[in-house]
Design a protein around this motif. Structure first.
Motif, PDB file in Angstrom:
ATOM      1  N   GLU A 128      -0.235 -51.346 -13.961  1.00 20.04           N
ATOM      2  CA  GLU A 128      -1.014 -51.921 -12.858  1.00 20.04           C
ATOM      3  C   GLU A 128      -2.318 -52.579 -13.305  1.00 20.04           C
ATOM      4  O   GLU A 128      -2.783 -53.508 -12.663  1.00 20.04           O
ATOM      5  CB  GLU A 128      -1.331 -50.833 -11.818  1.00 20.04           C
ATOM      6  CG  GLU A 128      -0.105 -50.180 -11.199  1.00 20.04           C
ATOM      7  CD  GLU A 128       0.669 -51.113 -10.297  1.00 20.04           C
ATOM      8  OE1 GLU A 128       0.035 -51.913  -9.578  1.00 20.04           O
ATOM      9  OE2 GLU A 128       1.912 -51.047 -10.323  1.00 20.04           O
ATOM     10  N   GLU A 129      -2.925 -52.050 -14.359  1.00 14.60           N
ATOM     11  CA  GLU A 129      -4.200 -52.579 -14.848  1.00 14.60           C
ATOM     12  C   GLU A 129      -4.165 -52.690 -16.369  1.00 14.60           C
ATOM     13  O   GLU A 129      -4.889 -51.979 -17.063  1.00 14.60           O
ATOM     14  CB  GLU A 129      -5.348 -51.665 -14.432  1.00 14.60           C
ATOM     15  CG  GLU A 129      -5.552 -51.537 -12.941  1.00 14.60           C
ATOM     16  CD  GLU A 129      -6.732 -50.643 -12.632  1.00 14.60           C
ATOM     17  OE1 GLU A 129      -7.876 -51.114 -12.827  1.00 14.60           O
ATOM     18  OE2 GLU A 129      -6.514 -49.496 -12.226  1.00 14.60           O
TER      19      GLU A 129
ATOM     20  N   SER B 154      -8.406 -52.031 -22.845  1.00 15.93           N
ATOM     21  CA  SER B 154      -9.826 -52.041 -23.200  1.00 15.93           C
ATOM     22  C   SER B 154     -10.376 -50.658 -23.508  1.00 15.93           C
ATOM     23  O   SER B 154     -11.542 -50.535 -23.850  1.00 15.93           O
ATOM     24  CB  SER B 154     -10.648 -52.671 -22.070  1.00 15.93           C
ATOM     25  OG  SER B 154     -10.708 -51.798 -20.961  1.00 15.93           O
TER      26      SER B 154
ATOM     27  N   GLU C   7      -8.970 -41.238 -18.208  1.00 10.20           N
ATOM     28  CA  GLU C   7      -9.704 -42.120 -19.111  1.00 10.20           C
ATOM     29  C   GLU C   7     -10.867 -41.356 -19.761  1.00 10.20           C
ATOM     30  O   GLU C   7     -11.082 -41.436 -20.966  1.00 10.20           O
ATOM     31  CB  GLU C   7     -10.221 -43.330 -18.342  1.00 10.20           C
ATOM     32  CG  GLU C   7     -10.945 -44.338 -19.186  1.00 10.20           C
ATOM     33  CD  GLU C   7     -11.354 -45.573 -18.384  1.00 10.20           C
ATOM     34  OE1 GLU C   7     -11.718 -46.561 -19.026  1.00 10.20           O
ATOM     35  OE2 GLU C   7     -11.309 -45.552 -17.136  1.00 10.20           O
TER      36      GLU C   7
ATOM     37  N   MET D 120      -1.422 -46.924 -15.156  1.00  6.85           N
ATOM     38  CA  MET D 120      -2.571 -47.777 -15.470  1.00  6.85           C
ATOM     39  C   MET D 120      -2.131 -48.935 -16.369  1.00  6.85           C
ATOM     40  O   MET D 120      -2.540 -50.079 -16.157  1.00  6.85           O
ATOM     41  CB  MET D 120      -3.685 -46.991 -16.174  1.00  6.85           C
ATOM     42  CG  MET D 120      -4.893 -47.865 -16.519  1.00  6.85           C
ATOM     43  SD  MET D 120      -6.066 -47.129 -17.680  1.00  6.85           S
ATOM     44  CE  MET D 120      -6.895 -45.957 -16.634  1.00  6.85           C
ATOM     45  N   LYS D 121      -1.290 -48.652 -17.339  1.00  8.95           N
ATOM     46  CA  LYS D 121      -0.809 -49.687 -18.255  1.00  8.95           C
ATOM     47  C   LYS D 121      -0.057 -50.775 -17.491  1.00  8.95           C
ATOM     48  O   LYS D 121      -0.189 -51.959 -17.795  1.00  8.95           O
ATOM     49  CB  LYS D 121       0.097 -49.047 -19.308  1.00  8.95           C
ATOM     50  CG  LYS D 121       0.558 -49.992 -20.378  1.00  8.95           C
ATOM     51  CD  LYS D 121       1.387 -49.238 -21.409  1.00  8.95           C
ATOM     52  CE  LYS D 121       1.861 -50.142 -22.511  1.00  8.95           C
ATOM     53  NZ  LYS D 121       2.653 -49.413 -23.508  1.00  8.95           N
TER      54      LYS D 121
ATOM     55  N   GLU E 269      -6.885 -41.818 -12.714  1.00 10.37           N
ATOM     56  CA  GLU E 269      -7.056 -42.709 -13.856  1.00 10.37           C
ATOM     57  C   GLU E 269      -8.444 -42.546 -14.467  1.00 10.37           C
ATOM     58  O   GLU E 269      -8.592 -42.506 -15.693  1.00 10.37           O
ATOM     59  CB  GLU E 269      -6.807 -44.157 -13.455  1.00 10.37           C
ATOM     60  CG  GLU E 269      -5.346 -44.450 -13.195  1.00 10.37           C
ATOM     61  CD  GLU E 269      -5.086 -45.865 -12.703  1.00 10.37           C
ATOM     62  OE1 GLU E 269      -6.050 -46.621 -12.469  1.00 10.37           O
ATOM     63  OE2 GLU E 269      -3.898 -46.207 -12.561  1.00 10.37           O
ATOM     64  N   ASN E 270      -9.470 -42.434 -13.630  1.00 10.51           N
ATOM     65  CA  ASN E 270     -10.826 -42.236 -14.142  1.00 10.51           C
ATOM     66  C   ASN E 270     -10.929 -40.929 -14.925  1.00 10.51           C
ATOM     67  O   ASN E 270     -11.544 -40.882 -15.993  1.00 10.51           O
ATOM     68  CB  ASN E 270     -11.848 -42.248 -13.002  1.00 10.51           C
ATOM     69  CG  ASN E 270     -12.023 -43.617 -12.377  1.00 10.51           C
ATOM     70  OD1 ASN E 270     -11.660 -44.635 -12.960  1.00 10.51           O
ATOM     71  ND2 ASN E 270     -12.551 -43.636 -11.174  1.00 10.51           N
TER      72      ASN E 270
ATOM     73  N   MET F 141      -6.792 -43.932  -8.477  1.00 10.72           N
ATOM     74  CA  MET F 141      -7.993 -44.343  -9.215  1.00 10.72           C
ATOM     75  C   MET F 141      -8.774 -43.135  -9.739  1.00 10.72           C
ATOM     76  O   MET F 141      -9.291 -43.171 -10.849  1.00 10.72           O
ATOM     77  CB  MET F 141      -8.900 -45.217  -8.343  1.00 10.72           C
ATOM     78  CG  MET F 141      -8.378 -46.627  -8.134  1.00 10.72           C
ATOM     79  SD  MET F 141      -8.187 -47.551  -9.673  1.00 10.72           S
ATOM     80  CE  MET F 141      -9.882 -47.740 -10.149  1.00 10.72           C
TER      81      MET F 141
ATOM     82  N   GLU G  89      -5.365 -54.768 -18.489  1.00  8.33           N
ATOM     83  CA  GLU G  89      -6.622 -55.066 -19.171  1.00  8.33           C
ATOM     84  C   GLU G  89      -7.474 -53.821 -19.332  1.00  8.33           C
ATOM     85  O   GLU G  89      -8.106 -53.604 -20.356  1.00  8.33           O
ATOM     86  CB  GLU G  89      -7.478 -56.117 -18.508  1.00  8.33           C
ATOM     87  CG  GLU G  89      -7.170 -56.972 -17.342  1.00  8.33           C
ATOM     88  CD  GLU G  89      -6.218 -56.651 -16.249  1.00  8.33           C
ATOM     89  OE1 GLU G  89      -6.593 -55.955 -15.299  1.00  8.33           O
ATOM     90  OE2 GLU G  89      -5.098 -57.155 -16.305  1.00  8.33           O
ATOM     91  N   ARG G  90      -7.501 -53.007 -18.296  1.00  8.24           N
ATOM     92  CA  ARG G  90      -8.273 -51.759 -18.365  1.00  8.24           C
ATOM     93  C   ARG G  90      -7.676 -50.829 -19.417  1.00  8.24           C
ATOM     94  O   ARG G  90      -8.398 -50.232 -20.221  1.00  8.24           O
ATOM     95  CB  ARG G  90      -8.285 -51.072 -17.000  1.00  8.24           C
ATOM     96  CG  ARG G  90      -9.051 -49.770 -16.992  1.00  8.24           C
ATOM     97  CD  ARG G  90      -9.039 -49.142 -15.619  1.00  8.24           C
ATOM     98  NE  ARG G  90      -9.708 -47.843 -15.635  1.00  8.24           N
ATOM     99  CZ  ARG G  90      -9.657 -46.984 -14.653  1.00  8.24           C
ATOM    100  NH1 ARG G  90      -8.983 -47.259 -13.550  1.00  8.24           N
ATOM    101  NH2 ARG G  90     -10.275 -45.833 -14.744  1.00  8.24           N
ATOM    102  N   TYR G  91      -6.373 -50.697 -19.403  1.00  2.00           N
ATOM    103  CA  TYR G  91      -5.686 -49.831 -20.359  1.00  2.00           C
ATOM    104  C   TYR G  91      -5.954 -50.289 -21.790  1.00  2.00           C
ATOM    105  O   TYR G  91      -6.284 -49.492 -22.665  1.00  2.00           O
ATOM    106  CB  TYR G  91      -4.182 -49.824 -20.071  1.00  2.00           C
ATOM    107  CG  TYR G  91      -3.375 -48.964 -21.009  1.00  2.00           C
ATOM    108  CD1 TYR G  91      -3.273 -47.594 -20.808  1.00  2.00           C
ATOM    109  CD2 TYR G  91      -2.709 -49.521 -22.092  1.00  2.00           C
ATOM    110  CE1 TYR G  91      -2.531 -46.795 -21.664  1.00  2.00           C
ATOM    111  CE2 TYR G  91      -1.967 -48.733 -22.957  1.00  2.00           C
ATOM    112  CZ  TYR G  91      -1.874 -47.375 -22.735  1.00  2.00           C
ATOM    113  OH  TYR G  91      -1.149 -46.602 -23.586  1.00  2.00           O
TER     114      TYR G  91
END
Length: 142
Positions: free
Chosen positions: A114-115, A121, A83, A111-112, A79-80, A76, A117-119
């Protein structure tokens, strides 16, 4: 004559950390990672905390990423960081760099997966993906 035997006990983790430091100082990154993974010992010392902080404050993201690559950070946090770097690259008009980080790094690939929606967004992600390779401006979606 009585001989006195001295015994010195050293914790195994400390020995591994010393070996990791040796690998780092002697430019042995593969050996460093192998030892760190094998023994599950973290060695998160940066070369210079002042330099690291200065690189972050100056936006020298290439240097920051090189330093971070030597650390064992939680997913995390990585990723932060990535990002934030993508957002700053887009803001500075460094779209090729932002695109490369988005599409060619393991951190963003995870990230793409596992998450998604975050990727998806990430602001301007679609814009940077759709821009021609030589474009230097981001137009708002419309």
């Amino acid at each position: 004559m009585a001989s006195s035997a001295s015994t010195l006990e050293i914790e195994a983790g400390y020995v591994v950390k010393m070996m990791l430091q040796f690998c780092k100082e002697n430019s042995l990154p593969q050996t460093f990672r192998t030892l760190q993974n094998e023994y599950q010992v973290l060695h998160n010392t940066g070369d210079s905390m002042d330099t690291f902080i200065a690189n972050i404050n100056a936006g020298c993201w290439g240097a920051v990423l090189l330093q971070v690559a030597q650390l064992n950070l939680p997913r995390m946090k990585l990723e932060n960081l990535y990002e934030q770097i993508v957002l700053e690259m887009v803001e500075l008009g460094e779209l090729d760099s932002a695109r490369a980080i988005l599409h060619q790094t393991q951190v963003m690939g995870v990230m793409k997966q596992e998450e998604p929606e975050r990727y998806l967004s990430l602001p301007n992600r679609r814009s940077t993906k759709c821009l021609p390779p030589n474009s230097s401006t981001v137009s708002p979606p419309g």
